[in-house]
Design a protein around this motif. Sequence first.
Motif, PDB file in Angstrom:
ATOM      1  N   TYR A 171      43.051 -20.260 -17.107  1.00  0.00           N
ATOM      2  CA  TYR A 171      44.238 -20.926 -16.547  1.00  0.00           C
ATOM      3  C   TYR A 171      44.090 -22.445 -16.687  1.00  0.00           C
ATOM      4  O   TYR A 171      45.015 -23.142 -17.099  1.00  0.00           O
ATOM      5  N   ILE A 186      50.152 -18.001  -6.563  1.00  0.00           N
ATOM      6  CA  ILE A 186      48.978 -17.325  -6.023  1.00  0.00           C
ATOM      7  C   ILE A 186      49.422 -16.450  -4.851  1.00  0.00           C
ATOM      8  O   ILE A 186      50.463 -16.698  -4.264  1.00  0.00           O
ATOM      9  N   ASP A 225      48.471 -15.611 -10.640  1.00  0.00           N
ATOM     10  CA  ASP A 225      47.116 -15.132 -10.407  1.00  0.00           C
ATOM     11  C   ASP A 225      47.178 -13.910  -9.500  1.00  0.00           C
ATOM     12  O   ASP A 225      47.946 -13.889  -8.547  1.00  0.00           O
ATOM     13  N   GLU A 226      46.367 -12.906  -9.786  1.00  0.00           N
ATOM     14  CA  GLU A 226      46.380 -11.634  -9.040  1.00  0.00           C
ATOM     15  C   GLU A 226      47.774 -11.025  -9.102  1.00  0.00           C
ATOM     16  O   GLU A 226      48.389 -10.772  -8.067  1.00  0.00           O
ATOM     17  N   LYS A 284      38.611 -15.903 -15.542  1.00  0.00           N
ATOM     18  CA  LYS A 284      40.062 -16.020 -15.748  1.00  0.00           C
ATOM     19  C   LYS A 284      40.580 -17.398 -15.339  1.00  0.00           C
ATOM     20  O   LYS A 284      41.371 -18.006 -16.060  1.00  0.00           O
ATOM     21  N   THR A 285      40.103 -17.873 -14.183  1.00  0.00           N
ATOM     22  CA  THR A 285      40.605 -19.160 -13.700  1.00  0.00           C
ATOM     23  C   THR A 285      40.324 -20.257 -14.730  1.00  0.00           C
ATOM     24  O   THR A 285      41.126 -21.170 -14.925  1.00  0.00           O
ATOM     25  N   THR A 324      39.607 -23.409  -4.465  1.00  0.00           N
ATOM     26  CA  THR A 324      40.490 -23.398  -5.630  1.00  0.00           C
ATOM     27  C   THR A 324      41.105 -24.783  -5.833  1.00  0.00           C
ATOM     28  O   THR A 324      41.120 -25.311  -6.949  1.00  0.00           O
ATOM     29  N   GLY A 333      47.429 -12.826 -14.509  1.00  0.00           N
ATOM     30  CA  GLY A 333      45.991 -12.568 -14.449  1.00  0.00           C
ATOM     31  C   GLY A 333      45.665 -11.539 -13.386  1.00  0.00           C
ATOM     32  O   GLY A 333      46.282 -11.535 -12.327  1.00  0.00           O
ATOM     33  N   SER A 334      44.725 -10.645 -13.679  1.00  0.00           N
ATOM     34  CA  SER A 334      44.293  -9.689 -12.661  1.00  0.00           C
ATOM     35  C   SER A 334      43.064  -8.925 -13.117  1.00  0.00           C
ATOM     36  O   SER A 334      42.840  -8.731 -14.306  1.00  0.00           O
ATOM     37  N   VAL A 368      51.697 -22.573 -10.894  1.00  0.00           N
ATOM     38  CA  VAL A 368      50.705 -21.528 -10.637  1.00  0.00           C
ATOM     39  C   VAL A 368      51.091 -20.794  -9.358  1.00  0.00           C
ATOM     40  O   VAL A 368      51.190 -21.406  -8.301  1.00  0.00           O
TER      41      VAL A 368
END
Length: 738
Positions: free
Chosen positions: A239, A257, A325-326, A235-236, A266, A360-361, A255
């Motif tokens: 991104y 997080i 993200d998540e 996924k990253t 990261t 994203g997850s 982004v």
Amino acid sequence: MIILQIALPVPLRRTFDYLPNGEFKTDLTPANRSEFIGCRCEVPFGKGNGRKLVGIITDIKTEASLDISKLKHITRLIDQSPLVSTHFFELCMWASTYYQHALGEVFDTALPKKLRQGEQITLTPQILWSATTEARGLSDNALKNARTQKAALNHLINRSLSLAELKDLCIKNTTLKELEKKNLAVKIEQTPKPTPPSVNPTPYSLSQEQSQALEHFSLQGFNTWLLEGSTGSGKTEIYLQAIAQAISNGNQALVLIPEIGLSPQTIARFNARFNAEIVTLNSAMNDTERAESWLKAKLGIADIVIGTRSSIFTPMPRLGVIIIDEEHDLSFKQQDGLRYNARDLAIVRAQKLNIPVILGSATPTLETLHNARSGRFQHLKLTAKPKHQSETVIDLQDVCGKTLYQGLSQESLAELKHTLDQGQQALVFINRRGFAPALICHHCGWVAKCGNCDANMTVHHHPHHLRCHHCDHQKPLLRQCPSCFSPELTDIGTGTEKVEQLLQQQFPDHPVIRVDRDTTQRKNAFAQLLEPVYEGQPSLLIGTQMLVKGHHFPKLTLVVVVDADGGLLSGDFRGTERTAQILLQVAGRAGREELSGKVIIQTHHPDHPLLETLFQSGYSQFASELLEERQLTEMPPFSYLAIVRAESRNPQEAIQFLTSCRESLNHHSSATANVHLLGPLPAAMERKNQNYRFFVQIKSTNRPTLQALLCSAVPSFEKIPGNAKVRWSVDVDPQEMP
Ligand code: ADP
Ligand code: ZN
Ligand code: ZN
């Protein structure tokens, strides 16, 4: 008559009228409002003129809402031009209305502290070292006896270098000073300017799935994209590709997080991919650092902003894509003050700007999945793990009737030993810090309770004391029962410290590293603690939820979940969903590279239908079953909730207040409206920090109905007699039930 309408950081859901002072250079008229709306000013507030507050001008009017003779003048105009854009303004207004929160307090959440305090912020000039003209004309023989200086100078002749770059090249300050003395190098100060960013090539070719996802994805226009894929599915990388497109188009990327999710790995990955100005915003930074990042974003100098929840408010004039993200992470929801959800605000912001947002997850929330399945969101899926990754074995271990050693079974201990013997690493997950969650008298059954809360005190051994995890009240660790004076006090249950003690005894030759809130208070503690793990030494990690976010440990091959049952038995309707998300996230830590991984989940309910579905059929099927359940019970995402919470020292005051709230809600919802009210009911933990806590729940299957009701009823809550005696709040789309 010209009146300034000002939003102030006070809990009242209204703005305040003031008269201008002599500092306005231009004549104020409603026609040139836009030149002043968004400027900060300082005003006297309350009785007398003692208290000063910093507010933001939200309008310029010719009529006051109050008798003009009562209006005060502002004491200082802080900004000569609007501090924030119309877009920022609209986002804050939206949040204020949607979350039923005072606009002045929304600004207070959205702006860096320095600005809230009325300060001006400027960028620290960047220091660069540069070669002089003389240096460029130097003969080859020069500096023959000063090799270090010569080497440094060659770098500087090539191009000017920042302090960070010099450090990377191991060029010492003393060397530079010597060169400066010889008039060969100079130090220059330069205000950061936007420089065109560039993107480095992708170090591998994209998988077919990744390419397909990217073909489908578009930066054009507003869309919410759910990118679903397990940990390590790539996924990253998606991104990074989306950001690359955005910044190549001259746009900025934001982004978001989870808290504590920003690992050095990261950041390193972003730095390796982009030659661009990347700024971070997180709670570990001080006010000056935060203000600087904020300003770089606002001035368009920063190409990429990576930050936690509140970064959703960062002004970015060329914003082209937002990534969450998540997205399922609870830290995106603020649980006090302005109770906003940064993920939802991101969608609103993207819509207003007509840009895409990517959620994203590996384990999307049921709300998000429902939106994706019903077509409101676009659904991108990554199912395959990149080639070099191996499968993870999941073992639902039945612990019924088995002897547990400080919570761990004999089998689990054997597996830990095996893992260390293989030179690998293991993680023991236990979502409870401290030594044990309760202390009991073996003689009479007395239990150590917190005097302020309906809760047991947690036993801590580092250092020895009893502590309430709800109000932080502390007491010395007792040696004798205060009720029967027996010395036989024993602890019940297991926390991280207890597991740490056991593993240190069992595996004295290996590092045993405990990662929880107590061991990570100091700045950089995280990085220091994890050093042996990153170095690849065989070691054991014990951690709470904070360890499972964002970290990637190549040699970690075994994960033991000490207790999966607590979450399954939770009273919150989201308990099962959250447990599944945590279990999968923890499981995802095992075996991320060539080494295959194993996950042991200790449970008393190995045949629990939800656990079975989760590990046999996967999260998607699990989510479908839970969604069916939610539909039957008309719970979110099939209905919308708001909660009015109230607490006071005297329970009657909170109950009376909420009873009046309920009457007002009843009064404002028409007889036909599809609204269900519940309460006042006591919170699950009725007494906390000496306050009695109650709530009223408002539920509707129609969001606009719920919003309309809140908008008409909540302002009247401020007028309920005795409302000043209770602490109350409104929580729209609550994530944790009271
Ligand atoms: P996620 O964000 O879903 O956890 P990542 O994008 O971090 O997944 O990918 C996991 C690992 O796989 C990373 O180390 C990354 O460098 C690597 N990776 C991602 N995509 C590819 C690819 N197409 N080919 C090879 N390695 C990849
Ligand atoms: Zn006793
Ligand atoms: Zn307490």
